[in-house]
Design a protein around this motif. Structure first.
Motif, PDB file in Angstrom:
ATOM      1  N   GLU A   1      -7.857 -16.375  -7.397  1.00  0.00           N
ATOM      2  CA  GLU A   1      -8.461 -17.653  -7.029  1.00  0.00           C
ATOM      3  C   GLU A   1      -8.327 -17.951  -5.544  1.00  0.00           C
ATOM      4  O   GLU A   1      -8.997 -18.844  -5.034  1.00  0.00           O
ATOM      5  N   ARG A   2      -7.477 -17.217  -4.839  1.00  0.00           N
ATOM      6  CA  ARG A   2      -7.257 -17.494  -3.419  1.00  0.00           C
ATOM      7  C   ARG A   2      -8.363 -16.872  -2.574  1.00  0.00           C
ATOM      8  O   ARG A   2      -8.697 -15.697  -2.730  1.00  0.00           O
ATOM      9  N   LEU A   3      -8.911 -17.674  -1.665  1.00  0.00           N
ATOM     10  CA  LEU A   3     -10.036 -17.226  -0.860  1.00  0.00           C
ATOM     11  C   LEU A   3      -9.677 -16.022   0.000  1.00  0.00           C
ATOM     12  O   LEU A   3     -10.486 -15.103   0.159  1.00  0.00           O
ATOM     13  N   GLU A   4      -8.455 -16.006   0.570  1.00  0.00           N
ATOM     14  CA  GLU A   4      -8.098 -14.893   1.446  1.00  0.00           C
ATOM     15  C   GLU A   4      -7.975 -13.586   0.666  1.00  0.00           C
ATOM     16  O   GLU A   4      -8.266 -12.508   1.188  1.00  0.00           O
ATOM     17  N   VAL A   5      -7.562 -13.676  -0.591  1.00  0.00           N
ATOM     18  CA  VAL A   5      -7.486 -12.482  -1.431  1.00  0.00           C
ATOM     19  C   VAL A   5      -8.889 -11.966  -1.735  1.00  0.00           C
ATOM     20  O   VAL A   5      -9.176 -10.769  -1.616  1.00  0.00           O
ATOM     21  N   ALA A   6      -9.779 -12.880  -2.132  1.00  0.00           N
ATOM     22  CA  ALA A   6     -11.163 -12.480  -2.414  1.00  0.00           C
ATOM     23  C   ALA A   6     -11.836 -11.907  -1.171  1.00  0.00           C
ATOM     24  O   ALA A   6     -12.573 -10.917  -1.245  1.00  0.00           O
ATOM     25  N   ASP A   7     -11.566 -12.520  -0.004  1.00  0.00           N
ATOM     26  CA  ASP A   7     -12.152 -12.028   1.247  1.00  0.00           C
ATOM     27  C   ASP A   7     -11.638 -10.634   1.584  1.00  0.00           C
ATOM     28  O   ASP A   7     -12.386  -9.782   2.070  1.00  0.00           O
ATOM     29  N   PHE A   8     -10.347 -10.391   1.354  1.00  0.00           N
ATOM     30  CA  PHE A   8      -9.773  -9.080   1.648  1.00  0.00           C
ATOM     31  C   PHE A   8     -10.396  -8.009   0.752  1.00  0.00           C
ATOM     32  O   PHE A   8     -10.707  -6.898   1.218  1.00  0.00           O
TER      33      PHE A   8
ATOM     34  N   SER B   1       0.837  -1.197   0.000  1.00  0.00           N
ATOM     35  CA  SER B   1       0.000   0.000   0.000  1.00  0.00           C
ATOM     36  C   SER B   1       0.873   1.249   0.000  1.00  0.00           C
ATOM     37  O   SER B   1       1.967   1.243   0.572  1.00  0.00           O
ATOM     38  N   PRO B   2       0.400   2.333  -0.615  1.00  0.00           N
ATOM     39  CA  PRO B   2       1.105   3.608  -0.466  1.00  0.00           C
ATOM     40  C   PRO B   2       1.158   3.995   1.010  1.00  0.00           C
ATOM     41  O   PRO B   2       0.256   3.650   1.786  1.00  0.00           O
ATOM     42  N   PRO B   3       2.189   4.717   1.434  1.00  0.00           N
ATOM     43  CA  PRO B   3       2.353   5.036   2.861  1.00  0.00           C
ATOM     44  C   PRO B   3       1.144   5.726   3.489  1.00  0.00           C
ATOM     45  O   PRO B   3       0.718   5.362   4.580  1.00  0.00           O
ATOM     46  N   SER B   4       0.587   6.712   2.821  1.00  0.00           N
ATOM     47  CA  SER B   4      -0.510   7.480   3.427  1.00  0.00           C
ATOM     48  C   SER B   4      -1.756   6.640   3.611  1.00  0.00           C
ATOM     49  O   SER B   4      -2.415   6.715   4.645  1.00  0.00           O
ATOM     50  N   PHE B   5      -2.112   5.838   2.605  1.00  0.00           N
ATOM     51  CA  PHE B   5      -3.300   4.993   2.734  1.00  0.00           C
ATOM     52  C   PHE B   5      -3.084   3.957   3.829  1.00  0.00           C
ATOM     53  O   PHE B   5      -3.990   3.653   4.608  1.00  0.00           O
ATOM     54  N   ALA B   6      -1.869   3.407   3.907  1.00  0.00           N
ATOM     55  CA  ALA B   6      -1.569   2.432   4.965  1.00  0.00           C
ATOM     56  C   ALA B   6      -1.685   3.078   6.336  1.00  0.00           C
ATOM     57  O   ALA B   6      -2.303   2.527   7.254  1.00  0.00           O
ATOM     58  N   ARG B   7      -1.110   4.270   6.480  1.00  0.00           N
ATOM     59  CA  ARG B   7      -1.069   4.949   7.776  1.00  0.00           C
ATOM     60  C   ARG B   7      -2.447   5.455   8.188  1.00  0.00           C
ATOM     61  O   ARG B   7      -2.875   5.261   9.327  1.00  0.00           O
ATOM     62  N   GLN B   8      -3.149   6.098   7.282  1.00  0.00           N
ATOM     63  CA  GLN B   8      -4.409   6.747   7.627  1.00  0.00           C
ATOM     64  C   GLN B   8      -5.605   5.799   7.608  1.00  0.00           C
ATOM     65  O   GLN B   8      -6.617   6.087   8.247  1.00  0.00           O
ATOM     66  N   PHE B   9      -5.506   4.692   6.884  1.00  0.00           N
ATOM     67  CA  PHE B   9      -6.689   3.860   6.695  1.00  0.00           C
ATOM     68  C   PHE B   9      -6.481   2.404   7.105  1.00  0.00           C
ATOM     69  O   PHE B   9      -7.258   1.844   7.872  1.00  0.00           O
ATOM     70  N   LEU B  10      -5.419   1.775   6.598  1.00  0.00           N
ATOM     71  CA  LEU B  10      -5.283   0.326   6.774  1.00  0.00           C
ATOM     72  C   LEU B  10      -4.844  -0.094   8.169  1.00  0.00           C
ATOM     73  O   LEU B  10      -5.377  -1.061   8.726  1.00  0.00           O
ATOM     74  N   VAL B  11      -3.855   0.586   8.735  1.00  0.00           N
ATOM     75  CA  VAL B  11      -3.240   0.131   9.983  1.00  0.00           C
ATOM     76  C   VAL B  11      -4.271  -0.041  11.095  1.00  0.00           C
ATOM     77  O   VAL B  11      -4.264  -1.037  11.822  1.00  0.00           O
ATOM     78  N   ALA B  12      -5.184   0.905  11.239  1.00  0.00           N
ATOM     79  CA  ALA B  12      -6.167   0.838  12.314  1.00  0.00           C
ATOM     80  C   ALA B  12      -7.221  -0.245  12.077  1.00  0.00           C
ATOM     81  O   ALA B  12      -7.815  -0.751  13.033  1.00  0.00           O
ATOM     82  N   ARG B  13      -7.436  -0.636  10.824  1.00  0.00           N
ATOM     83  CA  ARG B  13      -8.534  -1.542  10.500  1.00  0.00           C
ATOM     84  C   ARG B  13      -8.094  -2.967  10.204  1.00  0.00           C
ATOM     85  O   ARG B  13      -8.896  -3.893  10.291  1.00  0.00           O
ATOM     86  N   LEU B  14      -6.833  -3.158   9.838  1.00  0.00           N
ATOM     87  CA  LEU B  14      -6.366  -4.487   9.440  1.00  0.00           C
ATOM     88  C   LEU B  14      -6.520  -5.543  10.532  1.00  0.00           C
ATOM     89  O   LEU B  14      -6.827  -6.703  10.220  1.00  0.00           O
ATOM     90  N   PRO B  15      -6.309  -5.220  11.814  1.00  0.00           N
ATOM     91  CA  PRO B  15      -6.541  -6.246  12.849  1.00  0.00           C
ATOM     92  C   PRO B  15      -7.954  -6.828  12.824  1.00  0.00           C
ATOM     93  O   PRO B  15      -8.150  -7.994  13.172  1.00  0.00           O
ATOM     94  N   ASP B  16      -8.929  -6.034  12.406  1.00  0.00           N
ATOM     95  CA  ASP B  16     -10.297  -6.550  12.293  1.00  0.00           C
ATOM     96  C   ASP B  16     -10.368  -7.657  11.251  1.00  0.00           C
ATOM     97  O   ASP B  16     -11.034  -8.680  11.458  1.00  0.00           O
ATOM     98  N   PHE B  17      -9.678  -7.485  10.126  1.00  0.00           N
ATOM     99  CA  PHE B  17      -9.652  -8.525   9.097  1.00  0.00           C
ATOM    100  C   PHE B  17      -8.960  -9.779   9.611  1.00  0.00           C
ATOM    101  O   PHE B  17      -9.419 -10.897   9.356  1.00  0.00           O
ATOM    102  N   ILE B  18      -7.860  -9.607  10.352  1.00  0.00           N
ATOM    103  CA  ILE B  18      -7.136 -10.753  10.887  1.00  0.00           C
ATOM    104  C   ILE B  18      -7.989 -11.505  11.904  1.00  0.00           C
ATOM    105  O   ILE B  18      -7.974 -12.743  11.951  1.00  0.00           O
TER     106      ILE B  18
END
Length: 318
Positions: free
Chosen positions: A276-283, A100-117
């Motif tokens: 074709e990978r389920l985890e990719v489609a789920d993400f 991910s680009p740094p800003s999108f990772a920092r502002q959006f993904l980092v706080a939400r990714l644990p929910d996906f995990i």
């Protein structure tokens, strides 16, 4: 010595279907779609030059050559599975590599990714940074958030987020330079520049026939551009998602209601075989769902116009 060996995913598909006698059961075990398993079987048979199964469609009865070949495949897979043992044990958990680009990772993904995990307890995630527009990153990624024009040859491209832009500045800068009542008042401002966020679309929307601003610093990261703005260096263009925290805290002030659709947006890109990978489609489903529902993120978004808890997260700086 050169080896002519079928792809390992084709061999595992063959062994699994032969053992379970079912395409759908094999797909569940391999965490891919049934069509992916069928494709792998066809690829293996075409490479070998003989049929692995006999019977009508949907029946998976081994042919004579298929039975003979199965013993070879099982022996080879067993050898690979037991060397090294620690690697085999750790492979029970899969890793999803995200760039991910740094800003999108920092502002959006980092706080939400644990929910996906948390939703995928047998999955690890590796988050690495990429360079916007260029896409340069430290390792191959299974799925990438890209900032650009949406044209990525050889990739499956999924539109993710495209928001209008508007000018912002820090409250101290606003106090020093007086109010900006009309767009043309920006003539007295330092207009901060980023190649990622050209001013041209907004200037056109404002009816200003001005050249693209020049500046001493060109910020090749949206987060750095906003940080410069927070530090009172001038006026910048912002998007609601990336600037939400700053606007909410008062660190940035929106100057005008006028917005414009920018040149670039956010997209998800995936190699066709990874789709074709389920985890990719789920993400993909999970991230698009978060972006599409402002109430789930406490952020107001504008989507691009039709035009168990033992999972872990690793962050790599690219």
């Amino acid at each position: 010595m050169r080896y002519s060996i079928p792809p390992i995913h084709c061999l595992t598909a063959f062994e699994t279907v032969a053992r379970l006698r079912s395409l759908s059961k094999a797909a569940d075990e391999l965490h891919v779609s049934a069509s992916a398993v069928g494709h792998r079987l066809r690829q293996l048979q075409e490479g070998l030059g003989f049929r692995l199964f006999t019977g009508t469609q949907g029946e998976y009865v081994l042919s004579a050559k298929g039975t003979e070949y199965l013993e070879v495949v099982k022996t080879c897979l067993a050898s690979l599975n037991h060397f090294p043992l620690e690697t085999a044990r750790s492979s029970a958990r899969r890793t999803l590599r995200i760039a991910s680009p740094p800003s999108f990772a920092r502002q959006f993904l980092v706080a939400r990714l644990p929910d996906f995990i948390r939703r995928h307890p047998r999955l690890n995630a590796s988050l690495q940074l990429s360079v916007p527009l260029v896409g340069l990153k430290s390792d191959d990624a299974d799925i990438e958030v890209r900032f650009g024009d949406g044209r990525y040859e050889g990739q499956e491209v999924i539109p993710l987020l495209h928001e209008p832009v508007f000018p912002v500045c820090g409250p101290q800068y606003l106090a020093r330079h007086g109010s900006f009542l009309h767009p043309e008042d920006l003539a007295k401002a330092t207009m901060l520049r980023s190649a990622l966020e050209p001013w041209r679309p907004w200037l056109d929307a404002a009816g200003l026939d001005w050249p693209e601003p020049t500046a001493d610093v060109d910020y090749f990261d949206m987060g750095l551009l906003l940080e410069a703005c927070v530090n009172g260096q001038g006026v910048a263009l912002a998007r609601q998602t990336m600037a939400a925290g700053y606007l909410g805290s008062g660190a940035l002030v929106r100057l005008f209601e006028l917005t414009a659709w920018p040149t670039y947006g956010y997209y998800l890109t995936v190699l066709p075989e990874n789709m074709e990978r389920l985890e990719v489609a789920d993400f993909i489903t999970w991230l698009k769902g978060i972006v599409a529902k402002p109430e789930s993120t406490d952020i107001a978004h504008t989507i691009e116009p039709s035009g168990s808890t033992d999972g872990s997260l690793q962050v790599n700086k690219g």
